[in-house]
Design a protein around this motif. Structure first.
Motif, PDB file in Angstrom:
ATOM      1  N   MET A   1      33.475  23.144  79.300  1.00  0.00           N
ATOM      2  CA  MET A   1      34.908  23.027  79.082  1.00  0.00           C
ATOM      3  C   MET A   1      35.280  21.551  79.176  1.00  0.00           C
ATOM      4  O   MET A   1      34.783  20.823  80.020  1.00  0.00           O
ATOM      5  CB  MET A   1      35.659  23.838  80.134  1.00  0.00           C
ATOM      6  N   ILE A   2      36.174  21.126  78.287  1.00  0.00           N
ATOM      7  CA  ILE A   2      36.662  19.757  78.265  1.00  0.00           C
ATOM      8  C   ILE A   2      38.173  19.776  78.513  1.00  0.00           C
ATOM      9  O   ILE A   2      38.902  20.528  77.862  1.00  0.00           O
ATOM     10  CB  ILE A   2      36.374  19.075  76.910  1.00  0.00           C
ATOM     11  N   ARG A   3      38.597  18.957  79.440  1.00  0.00           N
ATOM     12  CA  ARG A   3      40.027  18.741  79.663  1.00  0.00           C
ATOM     13  C   ARG A   3      40.455  17.538  78.834  1.00  0.00           C
ATOM     14  O   ARG A   3      39.752  16.527  78.783  1.00  0.00           O
ATOM     15  CB  ARG A   3      40.334  18.440  81.127  1.00  0.00           C
ATOM     16  N   HIS A   4      41.591  17.666  78.213  1.00  0.00           N
ATOM     17  CA  HIS A   4      42.179  16.600  77.403  1.00  0.00           C
ATOM     18  C   HIS A   4      43.519  16.261  78.045  1.00  0.00           C
ATOM     19  O   HIS A   4      44.429  17.091  78.066  1.00  0.00           O
ATOM     20  CB  HIS A   4      42.351  17.097  75.965  1.00  0.00           C
ATOM     21  N   LEU A   5      43.619  15.060  78.596  1.00  0.00           N
ATOM     22  CA  LEU A   5      44.814  14.608  79.289  1.00  0.00           C
ATOM     23  C   LEU A   5      45.442  13.470  78.493  1.00  0.00           C
ATOM     24  O   LEU A   5      44.749  12.527  78.107  1.00  0.00           O
ATOM     25  CB  LEU A   5      44.442  14.118  80.693  1.00  0.00           C
ATOM     26  N   VAL A   6      46.753  13.570  78.264  1.00  0.00           N
ATOM     27  CA  VAL A   6      47.480  12.527  77.537  1.00  0.00           C
ATOM     28  C   VAL A   6      48.712  12.152  78.352  1.00  0.00           C
ATOM     29  O   VAL A   6      49.476  13.024  78.766  1.00  0.00           O
ATOM     30  CB  VAL A   6      47.929  13.007  76.140  1.00  0.00           C
ATOM     31  N   LEU A   7      48.886  10.846  78.580  1.00  0.00           N
ATOM     32  CA  LEU A   7      50.055  10.330  79.279  1.00  0.00           C
ATOM     33  C   LEU A   7      50.835   9.436  78.326  1.00  0.00           C
ATOM     34  O   LEU A   7      50.281   8.500  77.746  1.00  0.00           O
ATOM     35  CB  LEU A   7      49.634   9.527  80.507  1.00  0.00           C
ATOM     36  N   GLU A  37      41.759  26.690  69.205  1.00  0.00           N
ATOM     37  CA  GLU A  37      40.788  25.993  70.051  1.00  0.00           C
ATOM     38  C   GLU A  37      41.307  25.729  71.463  1.00  0.00           C
ATOM     39  O   GLU A  37      40.517  25.540  72.391  1.00  0.00           O
ATOM     40  CB  GLU A  37      40.400  24.643  69.413  1.00  0.00           C
ATOM     41  N   LEU A  38      42.615  25.721  71.654  1.00  0.00           N
ATOM     42  CA  LEU A  38      43.181  25.417  72.967  1.00  0.00           C
ATOM     43  C   LEU A  38      43.035  26.598  73.914  1.00  0.00           C
ATOM     44  O   LEU A  38      43.516  27.697  73.649  1.00  0.00           O
ATOM     45  CB  LEU A  38      44.650  25.018  72.828  1.00  0.00           C
ATOM     46  N   ARG A  39      42.353  26.374  75.020  1.00  0.00           N
ATOM     47  CA  ARG A  39      42.180  27.396  76.055  1.00  0.00           C
ATOM     48  C   ARG A  39      43.247  27.289  77.133  1.00  0.00           C
ATOM     49  O   ARG A  39      43.497  28.216  77.874  1.00  0.00           O
ATOM     50  CB  ARG A  39      40.792  27.272  76.710  1.00  0.00           C
ATOM     51  N   PHE A  40      43.828  26.100  77.262  1.00  0.00           N
ATOM     52  CA  PHE A  40      44.873  25.819  78.239  1.00  0.00           C
ATOM     53  C   PHE A  40      45.799  24.797  77.607  1.00  0.00           C
ATOM     54  O   PHE A  40      45.337  23.869  76.933  1.00  0.00           O
ATOM     55  CB  PHE A  40      44.236  25.255  79.523  1.00  0.00           C
ATOM     56  N   TRP A  41      47.106  24.951  77.823  1.00  0.00           N
ATOM     57  CA  TRP A  41      48.075  24.024  77.252  1.00  0.00           C
ATOM     58  C   TRP A  41      49.266  23.914  78.192  1.00  0.00           C
ATOM     59  O   TRP A  41      49.897  24.915  78.527  1.00  0.00           O
ATOM     60  CB  TRP A  41      48.534  24.511  75.887  1.00  0.00           C
ATOM     61  N   GLU A  42      49.537  22.705  78.643  1.00  0.00           N
ATOM     62  CA  GLU A  42      50.654  22.483  79.553  1.00  0.00           C
ATOM     63  C   GLU A  42      51.235  21.104  79.268  1.00  0.00           C
ATOM     64  O   GLU A  42      50.490  20.148  79.014  1.00  0.00           O
ATOM     65  CB  GLU A  42      50.137  22.553  80.988  1.00  0.00           C
ATOM     66  N   ILE A  58      50.626  15.710  78.815  1.00  0.00           N
ATOM     67  CA  ILE A  58      50.050  16.935  78.259  1.00  0.00           C
ATOM     68  C   ILE A  58      48.664  17.098  78.869  1.00  0.00           C
ATOM     69  O   ILE A  58      47.879  16.149  78.914  1.00  0.00           O
ATOM     70  CB  ILE A  58      49.924  16.866  76.722  1.00  0.00           C
ATOM     71  N   THR A  59      48.391  18.301  79.331  1.00  0.00           N
ATOM     72  CA  THR A  59      47.061  18.652  79.813  1.00  0.00           C
ATOM     73  C   THR A  59      46.617  19.874  79.028  1.00  0.00           C
ATOM     74  O   THR A  59      47.361  20.847  78.910  1.00  0.00           O
ATOM     75  CB  THR A  59      47.078  18.992  81.315  1.00  0.00           C
ATOM     76  N   SER A  60      45.409  19.803  78.486  1.00  0.00           N
ATOM     77  CA  SER A  60      44.893  20.938  77.736  1.00  0.00           C
ATOM     78  C   SER A  60      43.402  21.075  77.984  1.00  0.00           C
ATOM     79  O   SER A  60      42.782  20.208  78.597  1.00  0.00           O
ATOM     80  CB  SER A  60      45.178  20.774  76.236  1.00  0.00           C
ATOM     81  N   ALA A  61      42.840  22.158  77.494  1.00  0.00           N
ATOM     82  CA  ALA A  61      41.409  22.393  77.630  1.00  0.00           C
ATOM     83  C   ALA A  61      40.884  23.050  76.365  1.00  0.00           C
ATOM     84  O   ALA A  61      41.559  23.873  75.740  1.00  0.00           O
ATOM     85  CB  ALA A  61      41.109  23.279  78.836  1.00  0.00           C
ATOM     86  N   VAL A  62      39.674  22.644  76.016  1.00  0.00           N
ATOM     87  CA  VAL A  62      38.949  23.215  74.881  1.00  0.00           C
ATOM     88  C   VAL A  62      37.517  23.489  75.329  1.00  0.00           C
ATOM     89  O   VAL A  62      37.073  22.984  76.357  1.00  0.00           O
ATOM     90  CB  VAL A  62      38.967  22.282  73.657  1.00  0.00           C
ATOM     91  N   ASP A  63      36.787  24.270  74.551  1.00  0.00           N
ATOM     92  CA  ASP A  63      35.441  24.672  74.947  1.00  0.00           C
ATOM     93  C   ASP A  63      34.406  23.555  74.873  1.00  0.00           C
ATOM     94  O   ASP A  63      33.528  23.469  75.725  1.00  0.00           O
ATOM     95  CB  ASP A  63      34.951  25.850  74.103  1.00  0.00           C
ATOM     96  N   ASP A  64      34.481  22.708  73.842  1.00  0.00           N
ATOM     97  CA  ASP A  64      33.405  21.748  73.617  1.00  0.00           C
ATOM     98  C   ASP A  64      33.896  20.609  72.717  1.00  0.00           C
ATOM     99  O   ASP A  64      35.031  20.651  72.235  1.00  0.00           O
ATOM    100  CB  ASP A  64      32.194  22.446  72.993  1.00  0.00           C
ATOM    101  N   PRO A  65      33.061  19.596  72.500  1.00  0.00           N
ATOM    102  CA  PRO A  65      33.485  18.466  71.654  1.00  0.00           C
ATOM    103  C   PRO A  65      33.914  18.861  70.242  1.00  0.00           C
ATOM    104  O   PRO A  65      34.835  18.259  69.690  1.00  0.00           O
ATOM    105  CB  PRO A  65      32.255  17.558  71.634  1.00  0.00           C
ATOM    106  N   ASP A  66      33.265  19.848  69.659  1.00  0.00           N
ATOM    107  CA  ASP A  66      33.661  20.275  68.313  1.00  0.00           C
ATOM    108  C   ASP A  66      35.061  20.875  68.319  1.00  0.00           C
ATOM    109  O   ASP A  66      35.855  20.631  67.402  1.00  0.00           O
ATOM    110  CB  ASP A  66      32.660  21.278  67.748  1.00  0.00           C
ATOM    111  N   ALA A  67      35.370  21.664  69.340  1.00  0.00           N
ATOM    112  CA  ALA A  67      36.714  22.239  69.456  1.00  0.00           C
ATOM    113  C   ALA A  67      37.753  21.142  69.675  1.00  0.00           C
ATOM    114  O   ALA A  67      38.860  21.211  69.133  1.00  0.00           O
ATOM    115  CB  ALA A  67      36.754  23.253  70.597  1.00  0.00           C
ATOM    116  N   LEU A  68      37.411  20.128  70.456  1.00  0.00           N
ATOM    117  CA  LEU A  68      38.320  19.005  70.670  1.00  0.00           C
ATOM    118  C   LEU A  68      38.607  18.298  69.346  1.00  0.00           C
ATOM    119  O   LEU A  68      39.757  17.983  69.032  1.00  0.00           O
ATOM    120  CB  LEU A  68      37.732  18.028  71.688  1.00  0.00           C
ATOM    121  N   LYS A  69      37.577  18.088  68.551  1.00  0.00           N
ATOM    122  CA  LYS A  69      37.750  17.437  67.253  1.00  0.00           C
ATOM    123  C   LYS A  69      38.656  18.272  66.345  1.00  0.00           C
ATOM    124  O   LYS A  69      39.550  17.733  65.690  1.00  0.00           O
ATOM    125  CB  LYS A  69      36.388  17.232  66.603  1.00  0.00           C
TER     126      LYS A  69
END
Length: 97
Positions: A1-7, A37-42, A58-69
């Protein structure tokens, strides 16, 4: 799982109630339901008044690098990015959990 954080930091002179900002928030708000692809979105406004604080997150989560892309390239995400470029700058962190 990958967390994607944006400020996000609003540009000088731009306020939260600026119509462009309101449109930008509304463009991002539904992405958790629109992008498979988003498993979590806040998302939300910062409540801290510390001078080093960013304005919006924004905080989100995806399964893997391909899903993030796929998420990053998704048309709904890109439409929001175009709006935010007009009034803010941001930093990101993508990390494995």
């Amino acid at each position: 799982m990958i967390r994607h954080l944006v400020l996000f930091k609003l540009n000088e002179g731009v306020e939260r109630d600026d119509p462009r900002v309101l449109a930008g928030v509304e463009a991002f708000r539904p992405l958790g339901d629109l992008i498979d692809e988003l498993r979590f979105w806040e998302l939300g406004w910062n409540i801290s008044d510390r001078p080093i604080a960013y304005d919006f997150a924004i905080t989100s989560a995806v399964d893997d690098p391909d899903a993030l892309k796929r998420y990053v390239e998704h048309p709904a995400h890109q439409a929001g990015v175009v709006l935010w470029r007009e009034f803010a700058t941001w930093v990101i962190a993508d990390y494995e959990v």
